[in-house]
Design a protein around this motif. Sequence first.
Motif, PDB file in Angstrom:
ATOM      1  N   GLN A 180       1.710   6.471  -1.465  1.00 52.24           N
ATOM      2  CA  GLN A 180       2.612   5.304  -2.678  1.00 52.24           C
ATOM      3  C   GLN A 180       3.901   5.936  -2.112  1.00 52.24           C
ATOM      4  OE1 GLN A 180       1.926   7.135  -6.667  1.00 52.24           O
ATOM      5  NE2 GLN A 180       3.111   5.654  -7.840  1.00 52.24           N
ATOM      6  N   SER A 181       4.790   4.346  -2.356  1.00 54.69           N
ATOM      7  CA  SER A 181       6.374   4.261  -2.210  1.00 54.69           C
ATOM      8  C   SER A 181       6.999   3.645  -3.903  1.00 54.69           C
ATOM      9  CB  SER A 181       6.150   3.772  -0.823  1.00 54.69           C
ATOM     10  OG  SER A 181       5.866   3.476  -0.728  1.00 54.69           O
ATOM     11  N   THR A 182       8.278   4.472  -3.790  1.00 55.14           N
ATOM     12  CA  THR A 182       8.701   4.037  -5.276  1.00 55.14           C
ATOM     13  C   THR A 182       9.999   3.890  -4.846  1.00 55.14           C
ATOM     14  OG1 THR A 182       7.407   5.242  -6.366  1.00 55.14           O
ATOM     15  CG2 THR A 182       9.395   4.759  -7.805  1.00 55.14           C
ATOM     16  N   ALA A 183      10.933   2.400  -5.243  1.00 51.64           N
ATOM     17  CA  ALA A 183      12.739   2.669  -4.975  1.00 51.64           C
ATOM     18  C   ALA A 183      13.165   2.496  -6.530  1.00 51.64           C
ATOM     19  CB  ALA A 183      13.039   1.772  -3.769  1.00 51.64           C
ATOM     20  N   THR A 184      15.029   3.282  -6.585  1.00 54.58           N
ATOM     21  CA  THR A 184      14.964   2.971  -8.070  1.00 54.58           C
ATOM     22  C   THR A 184      16.511   3.007  -7.522  1.00 54.58           C
ATOM     23  OG1 THR A 184      15.796   5.439  -8.875  1.00 54.58           O
ATOM     24  CG2 THR A 184      12.798   4.995  -9.357  1.00 54.58           C
ATOM     25  N   TYR A 185      17.136   2.070  -8.701  1.00 57.43           N
ATOM     26  CA  TYR A 185      18.439   2.095  -7.992  1.00 57.43           C
ATOM     27  C   TYR A 185      19.081   1.301  -9.669  1.00 57.43           C
ATOM     28  CZ  TYR A 185      22.636   0.200  -6.775  1.00 57.43           C
ATOM     29  OH  TYR A 185      24.730   0.211  -6.610  1.00 57.43           O
ATOM     30  N   VAL A 186      20.270   2.148  -9.238  1.00 54.29           N
ATOM     31  CA  VAL A 186      20.718   2.405 -11.372  1.00 54.29           C
ATOM     32  C   VAL A 186      22.511   1.650 -10.919  1.00 54.29           C
ATOM     33  CG1 VAL A 186      21.716   4.175 -12.821  1.00 54.29           C
ATOM     34  CG2 VAL A 186      19.882   3.813 -12.137  1.00 54.29           C
ATOM     35  N   PHE A 187      22.758   0.851 -12.028  1.00 56.59           N
ATOM     36  CA  PHE A 187      24.083   0.308 -11.582  1.00 56.59           C
ATOM     37  C   PHE A 187      25.148  -0.173 -13.028  1.00 56.59           C
ATOM     38  CE2 PHE A 187      21.429  -3.112 -11.794  1.00 56.59           C
ATOM     39  CZ  PHE A 187      22.064  -3.758 -12.732  1.00 56.59           C
ATOM     40  N   ASN A 188      26.012  -0.157 -12.836  1.00 54.68           N
ATOM     41  CA  ASN A 188      26.320  -0.175 -14.528  1.00 54.68           C
ATOM     42  C   ASN A 188      27.465  -1.102 -14.415  1.00 54.68           C
ATOM     43  OD1 ASN A 188      27.496  -0.298 -16.764  1.00 54.68           O
ATOM     44  ND2 ASN A 188      28.569   1.819 -17.013  1.00 54.68           N
ATOM     45  N   SER A 189      27.325  -1.881 -14.515  1.00 54.89           N
ATOM     46  CA  SER A 189      28.502  -4.151 -14.470  1.00 54.89           C
ATOM     47  C   SER A 189      29.240  -4.271 -15.853  1.00 54.89           C
ATOM     48  CB  SER A 189      27.821  -4.935 -14.605  1.00 54.89           C
ATOM     49  OG  SER A 189      26.875  -5.414 -15.665  1.00 54.89           O
ATOM     50  N   SER A 190      30.244  -4.571 -15.873  1.00 53.10           N
ATOM     51  CA  SER A 190      31.253  -4.702 -17.334  1.00 53.10           C
ATOM     52  C   SER A 190      30.252  -5.972 -18.144  1.00 53.10           C
ATOM     53  CB  SER A 190      32.175  -5.193 -17.324  1.00 53.10           C
ATOM     54  OG  SER A 190      32.398  -6.241 -16.387  1.00 53.10           O
ATOM     55  N   ARG A 191      29.826  -6.151 -17.128  1.00 55.37           N
ATOM     56  CA  ARG A 191      29.166  -7.725 -18.290  1.00 55.37           C
ATOM     57  C   ARG A 191      27.669  -7.131 -18.540  1.00 55.37           C
ATOM     58  NH1 ARG A 191      26.015 -12.795 -17.260  1.00 55.37           N
ATOM     59  NH2 ARG A 191      25.707 -11.955 -14.617  1.00 55.37           N
ATOM     60  N   LEU A 192      27.517  -6.621 -18.073  1.00 57.71           N
ATOM     61  CA  LEU A 192      24.907  -5.873 -17.970  1.00 57.71           C
ATOM     62  C   LEU A 192      25.303  -4.805 -18.174  1.00 57.71           C
ATOM     63  CD1 LEU A 192      23.106  -7.806 -14.970  1.00 57.71           C
ATOM     64  CD2 LEU A 192      23.614  -9.068 -17.289  1.00 57.71           C
ATOM     65  N   GLY A 193      26.144  -3.855 -18.490  1.00 56.72           N
ATOM     66  CA  GLY A 193      26.537  -2.639 -19.047  1.00 56.72           C
ATOM     67  C   GLY A 193      25.190  -1.710 -17.805  1.00 56.72           C
ATOM     68  N   ARG A 194      24.771  -0.696 -18.112  1.00 62.50           N
ATOM     69  CA  ARG A 194      23.809  -0.186 -17.327  1.00 62.50           C
ATOM     70  C   ARG A 194      22.181  -0.056 -17.609  1.00 62.50           C
ATOM     71  NH1 ARG A 194      25.854   4.592 -18.904  1.00 62.50           N
ATOM     72  NH2 ARG A 194      27.358   4.425 -17.235  1.00 62.50           N
ATOM     73  N   MET A 195      22.128  -0.328 -16.044  1.00 66.76           N
ATOM     74  CA  MET A 195      21.018  -0.883 -16.219  1.00 66.76           C
ATOM     75  C   MET A 195      20.345  -0.218 -14.631  1.00 66.76           C
ATOM     76  SD  MET A 195      21.044  -4.933 -16.599  1.00 66.76           S
ATOM     77  CE  MET A 195      18.802  -5.144 -16.698  1.00 66.76           C
ATOM     78  N   GLY A 196      19.021  -0.215 -15.082  1.00 69.06           N
ATOM     79  CA  GLY A 196      18.396   0.566 -13.670  1.00 69.06           C
ATOM     80  C   GLY A 196      16.743  -0.838 -12.871  1.00 69.06           C
ATOM     81  N   VAL A 197      16.999  -0.476 -11.606  1.00 67.86           N
ATOM     82  CA  VAL A 197      15.656  -1.076 -11.384  1.00 67.86           C
ATOM     83  C   VAL A 197      14.766  -0.174 -10.823  1.00 67.86           C
ATOM     84  CG1 VAL A 197      15.086  -2.981  -9.602  1.00 67.86           C
ATOM     85  CG2 VAL A 197      17.036  -2.933 -10.861  1.00 67.86           C
ATOM     86  N   GLY A 198      13.143  -0.355 -11.268  1.00 62.94           N
ATOM     87  CA  GLY A 198      12.576   0.364  -9.972  1.00 62.94           C
ATOM     88  C   GLY A 198      11.240  -0.353  -9.193  1.00 62.94           C
ATOM     89  N   LEU A 199      10.889  -0.310  -8.302  1.00 64.35           N
ATOM     90  CA  LEU A 199       9.610  -0.516  -7.866  1.00 64.35           C
ATOM     91  C   LEU A 199       8.734   0.430  -7.274  1.00 64.35           C
ATOM     92  CD1 LEU A 199       7.861  -2.805  -6.404  1.00 64.35           C
ATOM     93  CD2 LEU A 199       9.079  -2.794  -5.221  1.00 64.35           C
ATOM     94  N   THR A 200       7.602   0.434  -7.718  1.00 64.08           N
ATOM     95  CA  THR A 200       6.087   1.825  -7.669  1.00 64.08           C
ATOM     96  C   THR A 200       4.966   0.576  -6.733  1.00 64.08           C
ATOM     97  OG1 THR A 200       6.752   2.629  -8.958  1.00 64.08           O
ATOM     98  CG2 THR A 200       4.728   3.376  -7.728  1.00 64.08           C
ATOM     99  N   TYR A 201       4.828   1.361  -5.852  1.00 59.03           N
ATOM    100  CA  TYR A 201       4.220   0.068  -4.334  1.00 59.03           C
ATOM    101  C   TYR A 201       2.792   1.228  -4.291  1.00 59.03           C
ATOM    102  CZ  TYR A 201       1.806  -2.084  -0.674  1.00 59.03           C
ATOM    103  OH  TYR A 201       0.646  -2.423  -0.104  1.00 59.03           O
ATOM    104  N   LEU A 202       1.178   1.308  -4.753  1.00 59.09           N
ATOM    105  CA  LEU A 202       0.280   2.140  -4.221  1.00 59.09           C
ATOM    106  C   LEU A 202      -0.719   2.083  -3.260  1.00 59.09           C
ATOM    107  CD1 LEU A 202      -0.816   5.119  -4.653  1.00 59.09           C
ATOM    108  CD2 LEU A 202      -2.268   3.908  -7.092  1.00 59.09           C
ATOM    109  N   ASN A 203      -0.737   2.226  -2.298  1.00 61.18           N
ATOM    110  CA  ASN A 203      -1.377   1.560  -1.322  1.00 61.18           C
ATOM    111  C   ASN A 203      -2.798   2.773  -0.922  1.00 61.18           C
ATOM    112  OD1 ASN A 203      -2.843   0.679   1.038  1.00 61.18           O
ATOM    113  ND2 ASN A 203      -1.642  -0.024   1.925  1.00 61.18           N
ATOM    114  N   TYR A 204      -4.133   1.581  -1.655  1.00 56.26           N
ATOM    115  CA  TYR A 204      -6.028   2.302  -1.342  1.00 56.26           C
ATOM    116  C   TYR A 204      -6.424   2.757  -0.481  1.00 56.26           C
ATOM    117  CZ  TYR A 204      -5.118   3.397  -6.233  1.00 56.26           C
ATOM    118  OH  TYR A 204      -4.521   3.368  -7.891  1.00 56.26           O
TER     119      TYR A 204
END
Length: 354
Positions: free
Chosen positions: A91-115
């Motif tokens: 399993q692999s997971t990536a996350t990133y958090v950013f804060n912009s004046s227009r969108l505010g504070r947000m996070g992005v996450g992707l999880t991938y599971l390979n059997y």
Amino acid sequence: MKQGHRIGILLLGLALAGLPGSSAWAQIGGQHAFEFLSLPASAKLAGLGGVNVSARDADGTMLLGNPALLNEEMDGRASLTYIDYLADIRQSTATYVFNSSRLGRMGVGLTYLNYGRFEQFDAAGNSLGEFSVNEYALGITKAVTTGNFTLGGTAKLAVSGIAGNHSVGTVLDAGGLFKHPTTDFTVALAVKNLGYQLRPYAGSEREPLPLDVQVGATIKPEHMPMRFSLTAHHLQQFDIVYLDSAQRGKLDENNEEIKPKKSVGDKIARHFVVGGELLLSKNFQVRVGYNHLRRRELRLDTRSGGAGLSFGVTFRLSQFQLDYTRAYYHVSGASNYFTLARSLDSIFKKNSGS
């Protein structure tokens, strides 16, 4: 399929549900689509017992436990997690958090599971080649803090694929958190995996998602280098005790099964996960977790093999942070979690300054 791969698939299925996959037996597992959403997706979450909604710090992966944990300390931080399950399951997971004046504070996450890959056969036993099995979820998190309260939500798209046959669902996580203004104490609520299976597998009916209502608290006593967490999960269902067929009673005179009794204490205890962190320094920390449901469901009659326990460490070196956790699911083996994190703000600022 190799024997070791079969064992790996079986144990991961047990870990996903906390119990066997038959809907006739299961209390909370085996009846849902996208069960992989219930797996801890980072080293810190796994190290705290696999479930935590209140451990608030700079670790951006914690938004996967509760979207309300998204906070200003995570701004600009990216993380990559690799999880080594048994056999060929990864399993692999990536996350990133950013804060912009227009969108505010947000996070992005992707999880991938390979059997891994499996060999396919027709009804006559002739090989039809190999096929793959994988699942992934892409989520966007938004959180808003007002005073001592934070509200957050994560919208996800979940996809599961077997040999080219796919199932798709939409998922929502929602959470709230209160941070004490003067002491290191947080209490939080999260509702995980609300959603709908947009497209089931071909020939299958739609299934519900693995809903989980969680409440937890984290506290660091003053003048103590320790932080403690207590989390309750699956609060939407009181009885989550599974009694397997080998432990069930005999038939009575009416040819009805005599089921072993379930104690109230055991029913309550299986809802709780305990986690602790030893804060030895800013650059080195140790954590331990205990998941009672996992231990009770995945232990053998004769021994537990550490099932339900997890141990982890955090190292900080320069701009990088490495988290490692070893989580024990069963006497047959344990899983290894590696999370590497770094703030990207300094890189961007350095490049823009040059």
